[in-house]
Design a protein around this motif. Structure first.
Motif, short mmCIF file in Angstrom:
data_model
loop_
_atom_site.label_atom_id
_atom_site.label_comp_id
_atom_site.label_asym_id
_atom_site.label_seq_id
_atom_site.Cartn_x
_atom_site.Cartn_y
_atom_site.Cartn_z
N SER A 168 -20.49 -1.64 -22.91
CA SER A 168 -19.61 -1.12 -23.95
C SER A 168 -19.50 0.38 -23.72
O SER A 168 -20.50 1.06 -23.52
N ARG A 212 -18.98 2.85 -25.55
CA ARG A 212 -19.57 3.85 -26.44
C ARG A 212 -20.95 4.28 -25.95
O ARG A 212 -21.30 5.44 -26.03
N TRP A 213 -21.73 3.33 -25.41
CA TRP A 213 -23.09 3.68 -25.00
C TRP A 213 -23.09 4.54 -23.74
O TRP A 213 -23.99 5.36 -23.54
N ASP A 234 -29.12 5.87 -33.23
CA ASP A 234 -28.12 4.99 -33.84
C ASP A 234 -28.69 3.67 -34.38
O ASP A 234 -28.28 3.20 -35.41
N ASP A 253 -30.10 -6.37 -34.18
CA ASP A 253 -29.74 -4.96 -34.35
C ASP A 253 -29.71 -4.66 -35.85
O ASP A 253 -28.90 -5.25 -36.59
N ASN A 281 -28.52 -2.43 -37.52
CA ASN A 281 -27.24 -1.98 -38.06
C ASN A 281 -26.35 -3.14 -38.52
O ASN A 281 -25.55 -2.98 -39.44
N PHE A 320 -23.81 -3.09 -41.74
CA PHE A 320 -22.35 -3.18 -41.67
C PHE A 320 -21.87 -4.37 -42.53
O PHE A 320 -20.93 -4.24 -43.32
N TRP A 328 -23.72 -8.78 -29.68
CA TRP A 328 -22.36 -8.23 -29.90
C TRP A 328 -21.39 -8.73 -28.83
O TRP A 328 -20.46 -8.03 -28.44
N PHE A 375 -16.94 -4.84 -34.43
CA PHE A 375 -17.04 -4.06 -33.16
C PHE A 375 -15.82 -4.38 -32.30
O PHE A 375 -15.40 -5.54 -32.23
N GLN A 417 -14.75 -1.48 -34.60
CA GLN A 417 -15.66 -0.33 -34.68
C GLN A 417 -15.83 0.28 -33.30
O GLN A 417 -15.91 -0.46 -32.30
N ASP A 418 -15.90 1.56 -33.27
CA ASP A 418 -16.23 2.39 -32.10
C ASP A 418 -15.04 3.10 -31.48
O ASP A 418 -15.22 3.94 -30.60
N LYS A 429 -16.71 6.65 -34.79
CA LYS A 429 -18.00 7.32 -34.95
C LYS A 429 -18.09 8.30 -33.79
O LYS A 429 -18.16 7.88 -32.64
C1 BGC Z 1 -23.61 0.38 -33.15
C2 BGC Z 1 -22.13 0.13 -33.12
C3 BGC Z 1 -21.77 -0.75 -31.93
C4 BGC Z 1 -22.67 -1.94 -31.82
C5 BGC Z 1 -22.41 -2.71 -30.55
C6 BGC Z 1 -24.34 -0.92 -33.09
O1 BGC Z 1 -25.70 -0.69 -33.16
O2 BGC Z 1 -23.94 1.10 -34.31
O3 BGC Z 1 -21.45 1.35 -33.03
O4 BGC Z 1 -20.46 -1.23 -32.13
O5 BGC Z 1 -24.01 -1.55 -31.87
O6 BGC Z 1 -22.66 -1.93 -29.42
#
Ligand code: BGC
Length: 378
Positions: free
Chosen positions: A54, A56-57, A130, A189, A191, A195, A229, A259, A286-287, A307
């Motif tokens: 992904s 974002r990471w 995160d 996760d 999070n 969410f 995810w 996501f 998301q992202d 984010k």
């Molecule tokens: C993050 C999200 C991301 C998801 C999948 C979560 O822990 O906060 O931003 O979409 O992981 O990578």
């Protein structure tokens, strides 16, 4: 700029006060006396990121690495291919090699206790990045976004897309009922539940009065979660929902997706079932991944949550350098994130809903993407 010497003196003072204030916490309480006397160039920060699948990471990893390097530190950055044993081994090695601080975005927030015990014993400060790390006292600081609010924003964008709410929060003209389906993130996760709970808090009144109807009946976290995810898993689940529940001509009007990768899996399933790109349900995300920003620009996906990973990386770098200078970073939240052992001092950032009409303002004007990237989707 404050001189190194002054910083060291200030750090020494704060260290004394800090240790007095949290006396008894022992190893892993987050300060490392030795590092305060050293030049940053002698210190190494281990950065453990979950995956490169992904974008974002990758952006997070790059931003943390360059932020630390700009502050003068050496960096050991590792990605773990979403594989728990790989991440455990990477962190084991960082501890064995004697890194001076750790920044960790976990894959499974409950699977790192051995590694955190070792870090605590070696007095290495640990910053959860995160994603909260659960079940261990040696999580010294947590940098993240207001995750429950991310869920609220995802649900809000669904309501806006359906016309039940306006972007300014006022009531929309639509009446429903609308068919919706719900997706959540990975159960390991921390999070993912934040969410989902934030989203459900917002959607529940509309479900209760039947403005929103979850036709599949699947609305519990356990039924709608998506392991790791995974885009493929999400696509399969959406395909199953379409054949099991929407085979008699009923249309899906909205999908809560947590996501962008999951959203793209959902879109593929819908396309496969004959939904044209201009008659997609309202799909959240998301992202602000670039491929999804293009889909929003093209009217296929409705919204995502931005984010700013640059800001998160800055917070992580600040926290790491504060620990390494012998002080304790300042949290802005000390009650929201209990990891099963303690309330972890946290720094929470705010996120934004991205709609087609504010892509330029949020993502291009801030330099996150160029307009050419948005147009190309890469
Ligand atoms: C993050 C999200 C991301 C998801 C999948 C979560 O822990 O906060 O931003 O979409 O992981 O990578």
């Amino acid at each position: 700029m404050i001189s190194r010497k002054f910083t060291a003196i200030a750090a020494g003072l704060t260290l004394t006060l800090g240790l007095a204030a949290c006396g008894g916490e022992g190893a892993g309480s987050g300060t490392n006396n030795d590092t305060a006397d050293k030049d940053p160039s002698e210190l190494v920060v281990g950065v453990a990121m979950p995956t490169q699948t992904s974008e974002r990471w990758i952006a997070d990893g790059d931003a943390v690495k360059s932020g630390l390097e700009n502050a003068g530190y050496q960096v050991d950055l590792q990605f773990a291919d979403d594989d728990i044993p790989t991440q455990q081994e990477q962190i084991d090695q960082m501890v064995t090699k004697g890194v001076d601080a750790l920044i960790i975005a976990s894959i499974d927030g409950t699977a790192l206790s051995t590694q955190l015990d070792a870090a605590g014993a070696a007095n290495i400060p640990v910053i959860a990045y995160d994603r909260l790390i659960n079940g261990n006292e040696n999580v010294d600081f947590y940098v993240t976004f207001d995750n429950e609010n991310v869920g609220v924003q995802q649900a809000t964008s669904l309501l806006v897309g359906l016309g039940l709410m306006n972007e300014d929060g006022s009531e929309g003209d639509a009446e429903g009922p609308f068919n919706v389906e719900l997706f959540a993130g990975s159960p390991d996760d921390n999070n993912a539940t934040f969410f989902f709970n934030g989203a459900m808090k917002t959607l529940q009144p509309y479900i209760d009065d039947e403005t929103l109807v979850v036709q599949s009946g699947q609305s519990e976290f356990g039924a709608v979660a998506t392991q790791r995810w995974s885009q493929d898993e999400a696509q399969k689940r959406m395909e199953n929902l379409l054949t099991s529940t929407y085979n008699s001509g009923d249309k899906v009007d909205g999908v809560l997706s947590p996501f962008d990768g999951i959203s793209r899996g959902i879109i593929s399933a819908l396309e496969g079932a004959g939904y044209a790109t201009d008659e997609m349900p309202v799909i959240t995300g998301q992202d602000a991944e670039i491929a999804s920003v293009k889909l929003i620009n093209d009217g296929v996906q409705f919204a995502t949550i931005f984010k700013d990973t640059r800001k998160l990386a800055d917070q992580a770098v600040d926290a790491a350098s504060t620990f390494l200078e012998g002080s304790i970073p300042e949290p802005n939240d000390t009650t929201s994130y209990n990891n099963g052992v303690k309330d972890v001092p946290s720094f929470l950032l705010e996120s934004d809903i991205v709609y087609k009409d504010n892509i330029a303002a949020l993502l291009v004007d801030s330099g996150y993407y160029t307009q050419a990237q948005v147009d190309a989707g890469q």
